[in-house]
Motif scaffolding. Structure first.
Motif, PDB file in Angstrom:
ATOM      1  N   ILE A 172       0.833  -1.200   0.000  1.00 26.88           N
ATOM      2  CA  ILE A 172       0.000   0.000   0.000  1.00 26.88           C
ATOM      3  C   ILE A 172       0.867   1.249   0.000  1.00 26.88           C
ATOM      4  O   ILE A 172       0.586   2.212  -0.721  1.00 26.88           O
ATOM      5  N   SER A 173       1.943   1.231   0.785  1.00 22.87           N
ATOM      6  CA  SER A 173       2.792   2.427   0.838  1.00 22.87           C
ATOM      7  C   SER A 173       3.524   2.670  -0.475  1.00 22.87           C
ATOM      8  O   SER A 173       3.847   3.803  -0.800  1.00 22.87           O
ATOM      9  N   VAL A 174       3.758   1.623  -1.253  1.00 26.52           N
ATOM     10  CA  VAL A 174       4.467   1.785  -2.514  1.00 26.52           C
ATOM     11  C   VAL A 174       3.507   2.041  -3.682  1.00 26.52           C
ATOM     12  O   VAL A 174       3.744   2.927  -4.497  1.00 26.52           O
ATOM     13  N   PHE A 175       2.417   1.280  -3.778  1.00 30.16           N
ATOM     14  CA  PHE A 175       1.588   1.302  -4.975  1.00 30.16           C
ATOM     15  C   PHE A 175       0.210   1.938  -4.815  1.00 30.16           C
ATOM     16  O   PHE A 175      -0.503   2.111  -5.786  1.00 30.16           O
ATOM     17  N   TRP A 176      -0.207   2.240  -3.619  1.00 33.17           N
ATOM     18  CA  TRP A 176      -1.588   2.654  -3.407  1.00 33.17           C
ATOM     19  C   TRP A 176      -1.644   3.887  -2.543  1.00 33.17           C
ATOM     20  O   TRP A 176      -0.634   4.457  -2.180  1.00 33.17           O
ATOM     21  N   ARG A 177      -2.824   4.293  -2.147  1.00 29.37           N
ATOM     22  CA  ARG A 177      -3.010   5.458  -1.287  1.00 29.37           C
ATOM     23  C   ARG A 177      -3.194   5.010   0.154  1.00 29.37           C
ATOM     24  O   ARG A 177      -3.889   4.040   0.424  1.00 29.37           O
ATOM     25  N   TRP A 178      -2.586   5.754   1.053  1.00 27.61           N
ATOM     26  CA  TRP A 178      -2.709   5.437   2.480  1.00 27.61           C
ATOM     27  C   TRP A 178      -4.142   5.695   2.919  1.00 27.61           C
ATOM     28  O   TRP A 178      -4.784   6.637   2.469  1.00 27.61           O
ATOM     29  N   SER A 179      -4.666   4.852   3.808  1.00 30.88           N
ATOM     30  CA  SER A 179      -6.056   4.988   4.236  1.00 30.88           C
ATOM     31  C   SER A 179      -6.165   4.768   5.739  1.00 30.88           C
ATOM     32  O   SER A 179      -5.182   4.432   6.409  1.00 30.88           O
ATOM     33  N   SER A 196      -3.801   2.565   8.363  1.00 32.64           N
ATOM     34  CA  SER A 196      -3.338   3.086   9.655  1.00 32.64           C
ATOM     35  C   SER A 196      -3.660   2.108  10.787  1.00 32.64           C
ATOM     36  O   SER A 196      -2.842   1.908  11.689  1.00 32.64           O
ATOM     37  N   LEU A 197      -4.845   1.496  10.731  1.00 32.12           N
ATOM     38  CA  LEU A 197      -5.196   0.497  11.744  1.00 32.12           C
ATOM     39  C   LEU A 197      -4.290  -0.735  11.638  1.00 32.12           C
ATOM     40  O   LEU A 197      -3.884  -1.295  12.658  1.00 32.12           O
ATOM     41  N   GLY A 198      -3.978  -1.139  10.418  1.00 31.34           N
ATOM     42  CA  GLY A 198      -3.045  -2.250  10.226  1.00 31.34           C
ATOM     43  C   GLY A 198      -1.671  -1.923  10.778  1.00 31.34           C
ATOM     44  O   GLY A 198      -1.023  -2.762  11.412  1.00 31.34           O
ATOM     45  N   MET A 199      -1.223  -0.706  10.539  1.00 26.05           N
ATOM     46  CA  MET A 199       0.075  -0.287  11.061  1.00 26.05           C
ATOM     47  C   MET A 199       0.064  -0.239  12.581  1.00 26.05           C
ATOM     48  O   MET A 199       1.043  -0.628  13.225  1.00 26.05           O
ATOM     49  N   LEU A 200      -1.047   0.202  13.159  1.00 28.55           N
ATOM     50  CA  LEU A 200      -1.179   0.217  14.615  1.00 28.55           C
ATOM     51  C   LEU A 200      -1.059  -1.199  15.176  1.00 28.55           C
ATOM     52  O   LEU A 200      -0.369  -1.422  16.175  1.00 28.55           O
ATOM     53  N   TYR A 201      -1.712  -2.154  14.532  1.00 33.81           N
ATOM     54  CA  TYR A 201      -1.578  -3.549  14.958  1.00 33.81           C
ATOM     55  C   TYR A 201      -0.127  -4.016  14.844  1.00 33.81           C
ATOM     56  O   TYR A 201       0.386  -4.678  15.753  1.00 33.81           O
ATOM     57  N   LEU A 202       0.519  -3.696  13.739  1.00 31.54           N
ATOM     58  CA  LEU A 202       1.891  -4.163  13.523  1.00 31.54           C
ATOM     59  C   LEU A 202       2.871  -3.561  14.527  1.00 31.54           C
ATOM     60  O   LEU A 202       3.876  -4.182  14.863  1.00 31.54           O
ATOM     61  N   ILE A 203       2.587  -2.367  14.999  1.00 32.76           N
ATOM     62  CA  ILE A 203       3.493  -1.709  15.947  1.00 32.76           C
ATOM     63  C   ILE A 203       3.177  -2.088  17.394  1.00 32.76           C
ATOM     64  O   ILE A 203       4.086  -2.312  18.199  1.00 32.76           O
TER      65      ILE A 203
END
Length: 128
Positions: free
Chosen positions: A60-67, A71-78
């Motif tokens: 998503i960070s390379v080919f798509w738009r951030w949504s 952000s929720l996925g990133m929160l889970y990953l962190i």
């Protein structure tokens, strides 16, 4: 939305997760065929979901738009994934000799603490 955008969205949000799910099902069927004792199904599902989320965030960070969902996925990953992966690594540290699946469960959960920071760093450096 162009045709290219539709294809990219279709691949990132549908095809990649579907491939991961099918591969997880293939491994679970293989473990049942091999009659593995104490099959690590839930742990493997968490590992697949975590690495799949990491892959989706990267794509998503390379080919798509951030949504908001990204952000929720990133929160889970962190916040969530390190706790779950740490618990899985701790649990399977002594069980890794049972089978190759237990060993790979331990290795893949422990490697998250190396792989995830590298991916996060690369994503940050890409935006600079």
């Amino acid at each position: 939305m162009t045709t290219k955008d539709i294809i990219i969205a279709f691949l990132i949000h549908l095809v990649i997760p579907l491939i991961g799910l099918l591969y997880f099902l293939k491994i679970s069927i293989q473990m049942k065929k091999e009659k593995i004792v104490a099959v690590p199904l839930i742990s493997l599902f968490i590992i697949f979901a975590t690495y799949g989320s990491l892959l989706l965030i990267m794509l998503i960070s390379v080919f798509w738009r951030w949504s908001g969902m990204a952000s929720l996925g990133m929160l889970y990953l962190i916040l969530g994934a390190p706790i779950l992966m740490g618990l899985i690594a701790f649990r399977y540290q002594k069980k890794k000799g049972i089978s190759k699946y237990h060993n790979w469960t331990f290795i893949s959960s422990a490697c998250y603490f190396v792989i995830a920071p590298i991916i996060f760093l690369l994503a940050i450096l890409r935006d600079l």
